[in-house]
Design a protein around this motif. Structure first.
Motif, short mmCIF file in Angstrom:
data_model
loop_
_atom_site.label_atom_id
_atom_site.label_comp_id
_atom_site.label_asym_id
_atom_site.label_seq_id
_atom_site.Cartn_x
_atom_site.Cartn_y
_atom_site.Cartn_z
N ALA A 504 0.83 -1.21 0.00
CA ALA A 504 0.00 0.00 0.00
C ALA A 504 0.87 1.26 0.00
O ALA A 504 0.68 2.16 0.82
CB ALA A 504 -0.94 -0.01 1.20
N ILE A 505 1.80 1.30 -0.93
CA ILE A 505 2.69 2.46 -1.02
C ILE A 505 1.87 3.74 -1.18
O ILE A 505 2.15 4.78 -0.59
CB ILE A 505 3.69 2.32 -2.19
CG1 ILE A 505 4.49 1.02 -2.07
CG2 ILE A 505 4.61 3.53 -2.26
CD1 ILE A 505 5.39 0.94 -0.86
N ASP A 506 0.85 3.68 -2.00
CA ASP A 506 -0.16 4.72 -2.07
C ASP A 506 -1.50 4.04 -2.33
O ASP A 506 -1.56 2.87 -2.68
CB ASP A 506 0.14 5.78 -3.14
CG ASP A 506 0.71 5.20 -4.42
OD1 ASP A 506 0.40 4.03 -4.75
OD2 ASP A 506 1.46 5.91 -5.11
N VAL A 507 -2.58 4.78 -2.15
CA VAL A 507 -3.92 4.23 -2.37
C VAL A 507 -4.41 4.74 -3.72
O VAL A 507 -4.77 5.91 -3.86
CB VAL A 507 -4.91 4.65 -1.26
CG1 VAL A 507 -6.27 3.98 -1.48
CG2 VAL A 507 -4.36 4.32 0.11
N THR A 508 -4.40 3.87 -4.72
CA THR A 508 -4.93 4.25 -6.02
C THR A 508 -6.45 4.10 -5.93
O THR A 508 -6.97 2.99 -5.82
CB THR A 508 -4.36 3.38 -7.15
OG1 THR A 508 -2.95 3.33 -7.03
CG2 THR A 508 -4.73 3.94 -8.50
N LEU A 509 -7.15 5.20 -5.93
CA LEU A 509 -8.59 5.18 -5.71
C LEU A 509 -9.33 4.64 -6.92
O LEU A 509 -10.13 3.71 -6.81
CB LEU A 509 -9.08 6.60 -5.38
CG LEU A 509 -8.48 7.21 -4.11
CD1 LEU A 509 -8.88 8.67 -4.00
CD2 LEU A 509 -8.94 6.44 -2.87
N TYR A 510 -9.06 5.22 -8.08
CA TYR A 510 -9.75 4.81 -9.30
C TYR A 510 -9.04 5.44 -10.49
O TYR A 510 -8.25 6.38 -10.34
CB TYR A 510 -11.23 5.24 -9.29
CG TYR A 510 -11.43 6.68 -8.90
CD1 TYR A 510 -11.28 7.71 -9.82
CD2 TYR A 510 -11.77 7.02 -7.59
CE1 TYR A 510 -11.46 9.04 -9.46
CE2 TYR A 510 -11.95 8.35 -7.21
CZ TYR A 510 -11.79 9.36 -8.16
OH TYR A 510 -11.96 10.67 -7.79
N ALA A 511 -9.31 4.92 -11.67
CA ALA A 511 -8.82 5.52 -12.90
C ALA A 511 -10.02 6.01 -13.69
O ALA A 511 -11.04 5.32 -13.78
CB ALA A 511 -8.03 4.51 -13.72
N THR A 512 -9.91 7.20 -14.25
CA THR A 512 -11.01 7.78 -15.00
C THR A 512 -10.72 7.77 -16.49
O THR A 512 -9.57 7.59 -16.91
CB THR A 512 -11.25 9.24 -14.58
OG1 THR A 512 -10.08 10.00 -14.91
CG2 THR A 512 -11.49 9.32 -13.07
N GLU A 513 -11.76 7.95 -17.28
CA GLU A 513 -11.55 8.14 -18.70
C GLU A 513 -11.28 9.62 -18.97
O GLU A 513 -11.67 10.49 -18.19
CB GLU A 513 -12.79 7.69 -19.48
CG GLU A 513 -12.99 6.18 -19.45
CD GLU A 513 -13.92 5.70 -20.56
OE1 GLU A 513 -14.51 6.54 -21.25
OE2 GLU A 513 -14.02 4.48 -20.72
N TYR A 514 -10.61 9.88 -20.10
CA TYR A 514 -10.40 11.25 -20.53
C TYR A 514 -11.61 11.70 -21.36
O TYR A 514 -12.09 10.96 -22.22
CB TYR A 514 -9.17 11.37 -21.42
CG TYR A 514 -7.85 11.30 -20.70
CD1 TYR A 514 -7.74 11.60 -19.35
CD2 TYR A 514 -6.69 10.96 -21.39
CE1 TYR A 514 -6.51 11.55 -18.70
CE2 TYR A 514 -5.46 10.91 -20.75
CZ TYR A 514 -5.38 11.20 -19.41
OH TYR A 514 -4.17 11.15 -18.79
N PHE A 515 -12.06 12.91 -21.11
CA PHE A 515 -13.07 13.51 -21.96
C PHE A 515 -12.44 14.65 -22.74
O PHE A 515 -11.64 15.42 -22.21
CB PHE A 515 -14.24 14.06 -21.12
CG PHE A 515 -15.21 13.01 -20.68
CD1 PHE A 515 -16.34 12.74 -21.43
CD2 PHE A 515 -14.98 12.27 -19.53
CE1 PHE A 515 -17.23 11.76 -21.03
CE2 PHE A 515 -15.86 11.29 -19.12
CZ PHE A 515 -17.00 11.03 -19.88
#
Length: 543
Positions: A504-515
């Motif tokens: 858990a070096i960092d918490v990757t919350l989510y990945a979004t799409e580009y608009f």
């Protein structure tokens, strides 16, 4: 494109990128300079207005501390190569960038390239730039990029002397260098060719490397090389650019370019009113998801979306909080709810910084689950005193990210943590991150398509927002850098992804799409591969 066609479009694009990655592992630049013919800018050409959330924290091309800054640097500084698509390189300052063995390289510069003060851009500028990045006194986020060169440490700093051995200016337009071992040519071209803008030796050599980050050269650059020149910057408000009429790839078709710095709600209002012609995209300038259907109906706008490596992260200060604590926080956050409520499905939970669009993404590496009881157990084992208050720094401007902070606060209260939200402007958050002056903070990243993301985790790197000091992780990144091709690198980066998740070096919350949202009469604009959007910025214009 409507929401209904989202998934098919995303899958097709992802497949296209995958094919491109497999087919484009070549060493030479390929192609000639097709952009040399200069067409004067039309008198009275319409200015372009772009919306963006945050002010750049710096215009220093060797620091590139944030995505907003990276955008603006692409307008005003040139690198050796462009990259309009993943691993498809175009000539910029370099007319050719070649190697016969993957270790010894020869770069031929465009003899027409010059700085905005009229002086030619030469091989000496390139050599000076790489040596400056490797200078131990220089604050930079590009250090790991020169770590592939002989005579440098794993962090990209000179082991002795003041010059990288084997890096030479053979003549005014020829540069040669040697890597420590044969490497994937696309790795070399992506990092050294595309991701390090070249700086003017005759200006920067007068400065002490230790003070460059705070100098006017970095904050108010006047001698640059890109399609545009910086005219005015009002932090938190606006940026004004003007065309560099002597730009070596052709005089820009648009004389003036303006950036309005405002939140997502105001961006929507200005798009509808015609006060903006485009958004910056890439997570640093877009519209709230709830407003997309309305904008799709606007007759003068074009709305598109693309899969993209654009993760949002909760950074936990690794120097303050141990792995048990970080795992507790990770498992205590319901990330799927964020994807569903804040992004209407236009986001997904990703285990680490390596999203589905990374060429080395390993689908077998699973994210730590949302599990309140497991989180409570890890928190107890961490030894953390839950009576203490934790401050979560939240940059303003990106509405869904601000809303995610409220959900995080609620989730972590359920496992026994007292979290206080502290909202502030983005440059302040980045400044605190660089100094390690935080408990937790939210940040969005737009990583390079190349999987060497070591700059985000290396001790001493300006982009090490997690304040990570993990020798095992550093060794794995060094191993990945040394592999001769992408297939062998995938094995190493799979192990890196596992390590990032498990610790858990960092918490990757989510990945979004580009608009991308822009006026129908805008020629040019943001590309599916966001990092490469500015490859042809001098051709953009409002018809």
């Amino acid at each position: 494109m409507s929401f209904l066609s989202k998934m098919n479009k995303s899958k097709l694009l992802a497949a296209g990128i995958a094919l491109a990655l497999g087919a484009m592992l070549t060493v030479g630049c390929g192609g000639g300079d097709k952009k040399d013919a200069k067409a004067p800018a039309k008198a009275g050409s319409k200015p372009i207005y772009m919306g963006m959330f945050n002010s750049p924290t710096s215009f220093n091309p060797l620091l590139m501390p944030d995505a907003s800054g990276r955008i603006m640097i692409r307008y005003i500084y040139e690198a050796l190569l462009g990259q309009p698509e993943p691993y498809k390189f175009t000539p910029h300052l370099a007319q050719s960038f070649e190697s016969q063995d993957g270790q010894n390289y020869v770069i031929k510069l465009n003899p027409k390239a010059k700085w905005t003060d009229g002086k030619p851009i030469t091989a000496d500028d390139v050599v000076f730039t790489y040596n400056l990045v490797a200078n131990p006194k220089m604050q930079t986020s590009r250090g790991r990029y020169v770590a592939m060169l002989e005579g440098t440490s794993p962090a990209g700093k000179l082991l002795k002397g003041d010059k990288i051995p084997g890096l030479e200016a053979k003549d005014a337009t020829t540069v040669v260098f040697k890597t420590k071992a044969p490497m994937d040519p696309n790795y070399v071209k992506c990092l050294l060719g595309f991701d390090i803008p070249i700086v003017p030796k005759h200006i920067w050599e007068k400065l002490d490397p230790a003070t460059i980050a705070k100098s006017e050269v970095a904050t108010k650059p006047t001698v640059t090389s890109g399609a545009y020149k910086l005219v005015k910057f009002v932090p938190g408000n606006s940026i004004e650019l003007e065309a560099n009429k002597d730009y070596y790839l052709g005089t820009p078709k648009t004389e003036r370019f303006f950036v309005k710095i405002e939140n997502g709600t105001n961006i929507v209002t200005d798009l509808k009113a015609g006060k903006l012609n485009m958004i910056a995209g890439g997570g640093v300038g877009t519209a709230p998801i709830k407003d997309i259907p309305m904008l799709e109906k606007e007759p003068n706008l074009v709305v598109k979306h693309y899969p993209a490596p654009a993760p949002q992260l909760l950074e936990i200060n690794n120097s303050k909080y141990n792995v048990k604590f970080r795992r507790a926080v990770t498992m205590g956050i319901n990330r799927q709810i964020m994807c569903d409520k804040l992004y209407n499905g236009f986001a997904y939970v990703t285990p680490s910084l390596y999203t589905k669009d990374s060429p080395v993404y390993d689908a077998n590496v699973k994210a730590l689950p949302y599990d309140v009881e497991a989180a409570k157990k890890e928190l107890k084992e961490s030894g953390y005193d839950t009576s203490k208050e934790i401050v979560l720094q939240v940059p303003i401007g990106n509405v869904p990210r601000e809303q995610s902070a409220d959900l995080i606060q609620q989730n972590l209260a359920a496992i026994g943590l007292k979290v206080k939200l502290q909202k502030m402007d983005f440059p302040t958050v980045i400044g605190n991150a660089r100094k390690g002056n935080f408990d937790m903070l939210l940040i969005g990243l737009a990583p390079s398509i190349d999987p060497d993301h070591s700059a985000y985790y290396s001790k001493g790197s300006a982009n090490n927002y997690a304040v990570c000091d993990d020798p095992k992780l550093s060794a794995m990144f060094a191993e990945g850098m040394a592999q001769p091709n992408l297939e062998k690198r995938k094995i190493v980066y799979s192990n890196i992804q596992k390590h990032l998740v498990e610790n858990a070096i960092d918490v990757t919350l989510y990945a979004t799409e580009y608009f991308t949202i822009q006026s129908k009469n805008l020629v040019g604009g943001i590309k599916p591969y966001w990092e490469g959007s500015w490859d042809d910025v001098h051709t953009w214009e409002l018809k």
